[in-house]
Design a protein around this motif. Sequence first.
Motif, mmCIF file in Angstrom:
data_model
loop_
_atom_site.group_PDB
_atom_site.id
_atom_site.type_symbol
_atom_site.label_atom_id
_atom_site.label_comp_id
_atom_site.label_asym_id
_atom_site.label_seq_id
_atom_site.Cartn_x
_atom_site.Cartn_y
_atom_site.Cartn_z
ATOM 1 N N PHE A 2 41.763 47.592 26.963
ATOM 2 C CA PHE A 2 40.364 47.229 26.794
ATOM 3 C C PHE A 2 39.498 48.448 26.469
ATOM 4 O O PHE A 2 39.994 49.576 26.393
ATOM 5 C CB PHE A 2 39.845 46.457 28.018
ATOM 6 N N SER A 80 29.695 48.663 30.858
ATOM 7 C CA SER A 80 30.306 49.348 31.998
ATOM 8 C C SER A 80 29.635 48.861 33.280
ATOM 9 O O SER A 80 28.453 48.514 33.278
ATOM 10 C CB SER A 80 30.195 50.864 31.856
ATOM 11 N N ASP A 81 30.412 48.805 34.359
ATOM 12 C CA ASP A 81 29.882 48.292 35.627
ATOM 13 C C ASP A 81 30.184 49.278 36.751
ATOM 14 O O ASP A 81 30.544 50.428 36.501
ATOM 15 C CB ASP A 81 30.461 46.899 35.917
ATOM 16 N N GLU A 82 30.047 48.813 38.004
ATOM 17 C CA GLU A 82 30.198 49.711 39.159
ATOM 18 C C GLU A 82 31.603 50.323 39.245
ATOM 19 O O GLU A 82 31.743 51.487 39.637
ATOM 20 C CB GLU A 82 29.882 48.960 40.463
ATOM 21 N N ARG A 83 32.628 49.567 38.844
ATOM 22 C CA ARG A 83 33.996 50.099 38.889
ATOM 23 C C ARG A 83 34.153 51.228 37.872
ATOM 24 O O ARG A 83 34.767 52.256 38.174
ATOM 25 C CB ARG A 83 34.987 48.959 38.598
ATOM 26 N N ASP A 84 33.610 51.032 36.676
ATOM 27 C CA ASP A 84 33.677 52.076 35.646
ATOM 28 C C ASP A 84 32.976 53.350 36.118
ATOM 29 O O ASP A 84 33.461 54.454 35.901
ATOM 30 C CB ASP A 84 33.031 51.589 34.345
ATOM 31 N N LEU A 86 32.468 54.314 39.244
ATOM 32 C CA LEU A 86 33.244 54.941 40.323
ATOM 33 C C LEU A 86 34.435 55.710 39.753
ATOM 34 O O LEU A 86 34.730 56.840 40.175
ATOM 35 C CB LEU A 86 33.725 53.860 41.307
ATOM 36 N N TYR A 142 42.402 53.216 35.947
ATOM 37 C CA TYR A 142 42.322 51.864 35.365
ATOM 38 C C TYR A 142 43.643 51.117 35.510
ATOM 39 O O TYR A 142 43.661 49.918 35.764
ATOM 40 C CB TYR A 142 41.909 51.935 33.885
ATOM 41 N N LYS A 143 44.754 51.862 35.357
ATOM 42 C CA LYS A 143 46.068 51.196 35.439
ATOM 43 C C LYS A 143 46.478 50.916 36.883
ATOM 44 O O LYS A 143 46.958 49.836 37.198
ATOM 45 C CB LYS A 143 47.151 52.083 34.783
ATOM 46 N N ARG A 144 46.314 51.932 37.758
ATOM 47 C CA ARG A 144 46.839 51.823 39.112
ATOM 48 C C ARG A 144 45.823 51.319 40.131
ATOM 49 O O ARG A 144 46.197 50.958 41.250
ATOM 50 C CB ARG A 144 47.379 53.189 39.580
ATOM 51 N N GLY A 145 44.553 51.332 39.771
ATOM 52 C CA GLY A 145 43.535 50.878 40.718
ATOM 53 C C GLY A 145 42.945 52.011 41.536
ATOM 54 O O GLY A 145 43.516 53.098 41.577
ATOM 55 N N ILE A 146 41.791 51.724 42.186
ATOM 56 C CA ILE A 146 41.157 52.757 43.017
ATOM 57 C C ILE A 146 40.906 52.218 44.424
ATOM 58 O O ILE A 146 40.811 51.027 44.621
ATOM 59 C CB ILE A 146 39.825 53.262 42.418
ATOM 60 N N ASP B 31 27.611 39.819 36.464
ATOM 61 C CA ASP B 31 27.259 40.983 35.643
ATOM 62 C C ASP B 31 28.218 42.169 35.801
ATOM 63 O O ASP B 31 27.803 43.302 36.056
ATOM 64 C CB ASP B 31 25.815 41.423 35.948
ATOM 65 N N VAL B 32 29.518 41.889 35.695
ATOM 66 C CA VAL B 32 30.527 42.957 35.614
ATOM 67 C C VAL B 32 31.470 42.611 34.459
ATOM 68 O O VAL B 32 31.334 41.553 33.833
ATOM 69 C CB VAL B 32 31.346 43.112 36.932
ATOM 70 N N THR B 33 32.439 43.493 34.209
ATOM 71 C CA THR B 33 33.398 43.196 33.139
ATOM 72 C C THR B 33 34.521 42.291 33.670
ATOM 73 O O THR B 33 34.766 42.245 34.885
ATOM 74 C CB THR B 33 34.028 44.494 32.583
ATOM 75 N N GLN B 35 37.590 42.836 33.373
ATOM 76 C CA GLN B 35 38.616 43.705 33.939
ATOM 77 C C GLN B 35 38.351 43.983 35.418
ATOM 78 O O GLN B 35 39.294 44.113 36.209
ATOM 79 C CB GLN B 35 38.679 45.031 33.166
ATOM 80 N N THR B 36 37.075 44.059 35.786
ATOM 81 C CA THR B 36 36.741 44.315 37.197
ATOM 82 C C THR B 36 37.112 43.105 38.060
ATOM 83 O O THR B 36 37.675 43.262 39.144
ATOM 84 C CB THR B 36 35.232 44.659 37.332
ATOM 85 N N LYS B 44 43.337 45.690 43.330
ATOM 86 C CA LYS B 44 43.321 47.071 42.840
ATOM 87 C C LYS B 44 41.946 47.715 42.970
ATOM 88 O O LYS B 44 41.783 48.892 42.682
ATOM 89 C CB LYS B 44 43.729 47.103 41.361
ATOM 90 N N TYR B 45 40.955 46.939 43.316
ATOM 91 C CA TYR B 45 39.603 47.483 43.468
ATOM 92 C C TYR B 45 38.861 46.715 44.555
ATOM 93 O O TYR B 45 38.866 45.483 44.551
ATOM 94 C CB TYR B 45 38.842 47.373 42.133
#
Lengths: 146, 73
Positions: A2, A80-84, A86, A142-146, B31-33, B35-36, B44-45
Motif C-alpha cells: 500500500f 495517513s493516520d495515528e498508526r502512520d 507512530l 508496517y509488516k511486523r506491527g508495533i 477516519d483511519v486507513t 490498513q490500520t 499488530k497494532y
Amino acid sequence: MFYQEKKSIVNIISTLLISGIYFWYVFQSHPEKGLNTDELLNFWARTLLWLIPVTIVAKIVIHILFGIFNTVASNEPMKSDERDKLIELKSNRNAQMIFGLGFILAMLAIANGMSVNVMFITIISGGVVAEIYENISQLYFYKRGI
Amino acid sequence: MAKKGQLNNNIRTLRFMNEEMTQQQLADQVDVTRQTIAAIEKGKYSPTLELAFRIAHVFECPLDEVFSYQFEN
C-alpha cells in the motif's frame, strides 16, 4: 503493497540516488586533494550547504511524481493516520540513534588524528545510512506491527 | 512492575454482525486507513483510546465488548 510502504521504498531509492549522484558530481568536478585544512573546511561547508537545497528540491519532485503515478496506477488515497504517525516517530528515533553513532565515530576519527575528510565523510555516510535505516524501520513496523 | 498482556478485539465479528461491513467502510467511519483496521484486527497494532472509542461508537456498543485485555499468567 500500500501507499505508505511504497513511499518508504521510494524514499530509500531517492536517498541513494540523490546522495550518490550529488557526491559523484562534486568529487568529479572539485577534487579535494592537496588542500590545507582551512580550504578543506571551506570545500566541505559549501558541499554540505548545497546538498540541503538540492536534496529538498529533488525529494519534492520525486514525491510529486510518485504521488501522481500512484494515484493514476492504483487510485489509492494518500492518507495517513495515528498508526502512520507512530511508525514515523519510532523510525525517526532509530534514525537519530544511527546518525548519533555516525557523529561519535566522526569525532573519534578527528580525536585519533585522522583528516577532516574522514570526519565529514563519516558524518555524511551516517546521515545517509540513518535515512535508509529510518525507511527500512518503517517497512519493518508496517509488516511486523508495533 | 505491571503485568504484561495482550489486547484482543472482536472487530471482525462485529463487522460481520453489522451487515458484513467491510474494513474500508469501518476505516472511513473512524477516519483511519484500511490498513490500520486490518492491523488492529490481526493484533499488530493497539489503537489509541480515542480510536478505540470511535470504533465502539460505530458498532453502538460499550468499549469492553469490542476490546478486551488478557493478562499473562
